[in-house]
Design an enzyme around this catalytic site. Structure first.
Site: not given
Ligand code: AP5
Ligand code: ZN
Length: 213
Positions: A88, A127, A171
Protein backbone atom coordinates in the site's frame (compact mmCIF):
# COMPACT_ATOMS: atom_id res chain seq x y z
CA UNK A 1 0.85 -17.01 -10.27
CA UNK A 2 1.94 -14.18 -8.01
CA UNK A 3 -0.81 -11.60 -7.88
CA UNK A 4 -1.54 -8.28 -6.18
CA UNK A 5 -5.02 -6.79 -5.72
CA UNK A 6 -4.98 -3.04 -5.30
CA UNK A 7 -7.93 -0.69 -4.87
CA UNK A 8 -9.67 1.62 -2.41
CA UNK A 9 -11.71 0.42 0.60
CA UNK A 10 -14.86 -1.36 -0.57
CA UNK A 11 -13.67 -1.83 -4.17
CA UNK A 12 -14.19 -5.62 -3.96
CA UNK A 13 -10.72 -7.07 -3.29
CA UNK A 14 -11.92 -9.30 -0.46
CA UNK A 15 -14.96 -10.36 -2.49
CA UNK A 16 -12.96 -11.51 -5.54
CA UNK A 17 -10.06 -13.05 -3.57
CA UNK A 18 -11.73 -16.39 -2.61
CA UNK A 19 -12.88 -16.89 -6.21
CA UNK A 20 -9.35 -16.36 -7.59
CA UNK A 21 -7.91 -18.45 -4.76
CA UNK A 22 -10.12 -21.46 -5.59
CA UNK A 23 -9.51 -21.24 -9.31
CA UNK A 24 -5.71 -21.05 -9.13
CA UNK A 25 -5.08 -22.78 -5.77
CA UNK A 26 -3.14 -19.83 -4.47
CA UNK A 27 -2.61 -18.74 -0.91
CA UNK A 28 -4.51 -15.58 -0.01
CA UNK A 29 -2.68 -13.07 2.18
CA UNK A 30 -4.79 -10.11 3.30
CA UNK A 31 -2.84 -7.79 5.60
CA UNK A 32 -6.06 -6.15 6.87
CA UNK A 33 -7.52 -9.54 7.87
CA UNK A 34 -4.25 -10.61 9.53
CA UNK A 35 -4.04 -7.34 11.44
CA UNK A 36 -7.66 -7.63 12.64
CA UNK A 37 -6.91 -11.12 13.99
CA UNK A 38 -3.87 -9.71 15.83
CA UNK A 39 -5.89 -6.80 17.25
CA UNK A 40 -8.66 -9.12 18.49
CA UNK A 41 -6.08 -11.42 20.13
CA UNK A 42 -4.23 -8.41 21.63
CA UNK A 43 -0.86 -9.70 20.44
CA UNK A 44 2.10 -7.25 20.55
CA UNK A 45 1.58 -6.70 16.82
CA UNK A 46 -2.15 -6.07 17.33
CA UNK A 47 -1.52 -3.57 20.11
CA UNK A 48 0.86 -1.64 17.86
CA UNK A 49 -1.55 -1.66 14.90
CA UNK A 50 -4.86 -0.87 16.62
CA UNK A 51 -4.63 2.90 16.93
CA UNK A 52 -3.82 3.54 13.26
CA UNK A 53 -6.46 1.06 12.08
CA UNK A 54 -9.20 2.62 14.21
CA UNK A 55 -8.39 6.02 12.71
CA UNK A 56 -8.29 4.68 9.14
CA UNK A 57 -4.59 5.41 8.76
CA UNK A 58 -1.96 2.99 7.50
CA UNK A 59 0.10 1.04 10.01
CA UNK A 60 3.88 1.35 9.64
CA UNK A 61 5.66 -0.25 6.69
CA UNK A 62 7.91 -2.28 9.03
CA UNK A 63 4.93 -3.95 10.70
CA UNK A 64 3.21 -5.09 7.52
CA UNK A 65 6.41 -6.01 5.69
CA UNK A 66 7.25 -8.22 8.68
CA UNK A 67 3.85 -9.94 8.50
CA UNK A 68 4.16 -10.60 4.76
CA UNK A 69 7.76 -11.78 5.00
CA UNK A 70 6.72 -14.31 7.64
CA UNK A 71 3.55 -15.45 5.84
CA UNK A 72 5.25 -15.97 2.49
CA UNK A 73 7.57 -18.56 4.02
CA UNK A 74 4.62 -20.98 4.33
CA UNK A 75 5.01 -23.91 1.92
CA UNK A 76 1.50 -23.25 0.55
CA UNK A 77 2.63 -19.82 -0.62
CA UNK A 78 5.70 -21.00 -2.52
CA UNK A 79 3.93 -21.70 -5.82
CA UNK A 80 1.93 -18.51 -5.89
CA UNK A 81 -0.13 -16.07 -3.87
CA UNK A 82 -2.75 -13.35 -3.88
CA UNK A 83 -1.78 -10.26 -1.92
CA UNK A 84 -4.93 -8.36 -0.88
CA UNK A 85 -4.23 -4.93 0.63
CA UNK A 86 -0.45 -5.13 0.30
CA UNK A 87 1.67 -3.31 -0.85
CA UNK A 88 0.00 0.00 0.00
CA UNK A 89 3.04 2.30 -0.15
CA UNK A 90 5.92 2.49 -2.61
CA UNK A 91 8.30 1.48 0.20
CA UNK A 92 6.25 -1.71 0.73
CA UNK A 93 6.32 -2.42 -3.03
CA UNK A 94 10.11 -2.05 -3.13
CA UNK A 95 10.56 -4.33 -0.10
CA UNK A 96 8.32 -6.92 -1.72
CA UNK A 97 10.38 -6.82 -4.93
CA UNK A 98 13.52 -7.37 -2.85
CA UNK A 99 11.98 -10.33 -1.02
CA UNK A 100 10.89 -11.95 -4.27
CA UNK A 101 14.17 -11.23 -6.06
CA UNK A 102 16.02 -13.18 -3.37
CA UNK A 103 13.99 -16.25 -4.41
CA UNK A 104 14.38 -15.49 -8.11
CA UNK A 105 10.67 -14.62 -8.37
CA UNK A 106 8.63 -11.60 -9.40
CA UNK A 107 5.04 -10.33 -9.52
CA UNK A 108 3.05 -11.62 -12.51
CA UNK A 109 0.02 -9.35 -12.40
CA UNK A 110 -1.41 -6.44 -10.43
CA UNK A 111 -5.21 -6.11 -10.64
CA UNK A 112 -6.33 -2.52 -10.17
CA UNK A 113 -9.88 -2.30 -8.78
CA UNK A 114 -10.60 1.11 -10.30
CA UNK A 115 -13.78 2.74 -8.98
CA UNK A 116 -15.20 6.15 -8.19
CA UNK A 117 -15.04 7.24 -4.52
CA UNK A 118 -18.75 8.18 -4.54
CA UNK A 119 -19.87 4.52 -4.75
CA UNK A 120 -17.80 3.34 -1.81
CA UNK A 121 -19.71 4.69 1.20
CA UNK A 122 -22.79 2.60 0.41
CA UNK A 123 -20.62 -0.49 -0.06
CA UNK A 124 -18.73 0.03 3.19
CA UNK A 125 -21.64 0.92 5.45
CA UNK A 126 -23.72 -2.05 4.18
CA UNK A 127 -20.96 -4.62 4.66
CA UNK A 128 -21.32 -7.49 7.16
CA UNK A 129 -18.59 -10.08 7.66
CA UNK A 130 -18.21 -13.55 9.10
CA UNK A 131 -14.95 -13.03 11.01
CA UNK A 132 -13.60 -16.58 11.20
CA UNK A 133 -14.02 -17.40 7.48
CA UNK A 134 -13.64 -13.89 6.05
CA UNK A 135 -16.90 -14.30 4.09
CA UNK A 136 -18.36 -10.94 3.18
CA UNK A 137 -21.98 -9.91 2.73
CA UNK A 138 -23.82 -6.71 1.90
CA UNK A 139 -27.31 -5.81 3.09
CA UNK A 140 -28.28 -4.69 -0.43
CA UNK A 141 -25.81 -6.21 -2.92
CA UNK A 142 -25.07 -9.62 -1.37
CA UNK A 143 -27.51 -10.32 1.47
CA UNK A 144 -27.13 -13.50 3.55
CA UNK A 145 -29.98 -16.05 3.36
CA UNK A 146 -30.98 -15.16 6.91
CA UNK A 147 -30.38 -11.58 8.02
CA UNK A 148 -27.31 -11.19 10.30
CA UNK A 149 -26.27 -14.84 9.99
CA UNK A 150 -23.51 -16.59 7.99
CA UNK A 151 -24.92 -18.84 5.21
CA UNK A 152 -22.49 -21.71 5.86
CA UNK A 153 -22.05 -21.87 9.65
CA UNK A 154 -25.15 -20.08 10.93
CA UNK A 155 -22.87 -17.95 13.11
CA UNK A 156 -23.56 -14.24 13.65
CA UNK A 157 -22.19 -11.61 11.26
CA UNK A 158 -20.46 -8.46 12.49
CA UNK A 159 -19.59 -5.04 11.12
CA UNK A 160 -16.01 -3.77 11.01
CA UNK A 161 -15.16 -1.00 13.46
CA UNK A 162 -13.60 1.11 10.69
CA UNK A 163 -16.65 0.83 8.39
CA UNK A 164 -18.14 4.20 9.33
CA UNK A 165 -18.50 7.19 6.98
CA UNK A 166 -15.99 9.20 9.10
CA UNK A 167 -13.25 6.57 9.16
CA UNK A 168 -13.88 5.81 5.48
CA UNK A 169 -12.86 9.42 4.72
CA UNK A 170 -9.39 8.93 6.21
CA UNK A 171 -9.04 5.49 4.59
CA UNK A 172 -9.79 7.06 1.20
CA UNK A 173 -7.36 9.87 1.88
CA UNK A 174 -4.66 7.34 2.74
CA UNK A 175 -5.47 5.46 -0.46
CA UNK A 176 -5.14 8.49 -2.72
CA UNK A 177 -2.03 9.86 -1.06
CA UNK A 178 -0.07 6.70 -0.27
CA UNK A 179 -1.43 3.86 -2.42
CA UNK A 180 -2.10 5.50 -5.79
CA UNK A 181 1.68 5.91 -6.34
CA UNK A 182 1.90 2.10 -6.00
CA UNK A 183 -0.38 1.77 -9.04
CA UNK A 184 2.03 3.94 -11.08
CA UNK A 185 4.94 1.87 -9.78
CA UNK A 186 3.45 -1.30 -11.30
CA UNK A 187 2.21 0.44 -14.46
CA UNK A 188 5.86 1.28 -15.19
CA UNK A 189 6.72 -2.41 -14.79
CA UNK A 190 3.99 -3.33 -17.33
CA UNK A 191 2.17 -5.74 -15.01
CA UNK A 192 -0.96 -3.66 -14.38
CA UNK A 193 -4.46 -4.81 -15.43
CA UNK A 194 -7.43 -2.43 -15.06
CA UNK A 195 -10.78 -3.66 -13.75
CA UNK A 196 -14.11 -1.84 -13.79
CA UNK A 197 -14.77 -2.41 -10.10
CA UNK A 198 -18.11 -0.55 -10.13
CA UNK A 199 -19.71 -3.40 -12.10
CA UNK A 200 -21.63 -6.24 -10.39
CA UNK A 201 -19.45 -8.92 -8.74
CA UNK A 202 -19.96 -11.51 -11.53
CA UNK A 203 -18.88 -9.06 -14.22
CA UNK A 204 -15.81 -8.10 -12.20
CA UNK A 205 -14.98 -11.83 -11.87
CA UNK A 206 -15.20 -12.16 -15.66
CA UNK A 207 -12.76 -9.26 -16.07
CA UNK A 208 -10.40 -10.90 -13.57
CA UNK A 209 -10.55 -14.14 -15.58
CA UNK A 210 -9.70 -12.27 -18.76
CA UNK A 211 -6.82 -10.41 -17.14
CA UNK A 212 -5.30 -13.64 -15.82
CA UNK A 213 -5.74 -15.80 -18.94
P1 AP5 B 1 -8.12 -3.66 4.74
O1 AP5 B 1 -8.78 -4.72 5.51
O2 AP5 B 1 -7.21 -4.04 3.64
O3 AP5 B 1 -9.25 -2.68 4.23
P2 AP5 B 1 -9.40 -1.82 2.88
O4 AP5 B 1 -8.25 -1.72 1.99
O5 AP5 B 1 -9.94 -0.53 3.35
O6 AP5 B 1 -10.33 -2.65 2.00
P3 AP5 B 1 -11.70 -3.28 2.38
O7 AP5 B 1 -11.51 -4.59 3.04
O8 AP5 B 1 -12.54 -2.26 3.10
O9 AP5 B 1 -12.36 -3.41 0.94
P4 AP5 B 1 -12.42 -4.63 -0.10
O10 AP5 B 1 -11.88 -4.10 -1.39
O11 AP5 B 1 -11.85 -5.89 0.42
O12 AP5 B 1 -14.01 -4.72 -0.24
P5 AP5 B 1 -14.99 -5.98 -0.10
O13 AP5 B 1 -14.70 -6.98 -1.17
O14 AP5 B 1 -15.07 -6.45 1.29
O15 AP5 B 1 -7.28 -2.72 5.71
C1 AP5 B 1 -7.78 -2.27 6.94
C2 AP5 B 1 -6.75 -1.43 7.68
O16 AP5 B 1 -5.60 -2.25 8.00
C3 AP5 B 1 -6.17 -0.22 6.93
O17 AP5 B 1 -6.98 0.91 7.05
C4 AP5 B 1 -4.80 -0.07 7.61
O18 AP5 B 1 -4.91 0.59 8.85
C5 AP5 B 1 -4.37 -1.50 7.89
N1 AP5 B 1 -3.56 -2.08 6.79
C6 AP5 B 1 -3.89 -3.18 6.04
N2 AP5 B 1 -2.94 -3.44 5.13
C7 AP5 B 1 -1.98 -2.50 5.29
C8 AP5 B 1 -0.75 -2.22 4.62
N3 AP5 B 1 -0.29 -2.98 3.60
N4 AP5 B 1 0.00 -1.16 5.06
C9 AP5 B 1 -0.42 -0.39 6.09
N5 AP5 B 1 -1.58 -0.60 6.75
C10 AP5 B 1 -2.37 -1.63 6.35
O19 AP5 B 1 -16.39 -5.26 -0.52
C11 AP5 B 1 -16.98 -4.26 0.30
C12 AP5 B 1 -18.51 -4.46 0.31
O20 AP5 B 1 -19.05 -4.27 -1.00
C13 AP5 B 1 -18.96 -5.86 0.75
O21 AP5 B 1 -20.11 -5.76 1.53
C14 AP5 B 1 -19.27 -6.59 -0.57
O22 AP5 B 1 -20.27 -7.56 -0.41
C15 AP5 B 1 -19.70 -5.45 -1.48
N6 AP5 B 1 -19.26 -5.64 -2.86
C16 AP5 B 1 -18.04 -6.13 -3.28
N7 AP5 B 1 -17.97 -6.13 -4.64
C17 AP5 B 1 -19.16 -5.58 -5.08
C18 AP5 B 1 -19.67 -5.30 -6.38
N8 AP5 B 1 -18.95 -5.56 -7.49
N9 AP5 B 1 -20.89 -4.74 -6.47
C19 AP5 B 1 -21.61 -4.46 -5.35
N10 AP5 B 1 -21.19 -4.73 -4.08
C20 AP5 B 1 -19.96 -5.27 -3.96
ZN1 ZN C 1 -10.85 -6.42 2.28
Amino acid sequence: KRLILVGPPGSGKGTQSPIIKDEYCLCHLATGDMLRVAVAAKTPLGIKAKEAMDKGELVTDDLVVGIIDEAMKKPSCQKGFILDGFPRTVVQAEKLDEMLAKQGNKIDKVLNFAIDDAILEERITGRWIHPSSGRTYHTKFAPPKVSGVDDVTGEPLIQRKDDTPEVLKSRLEAFHRQTEPVIDYYAKKNVLAQLHAEKPPKEVSAEVQKALS
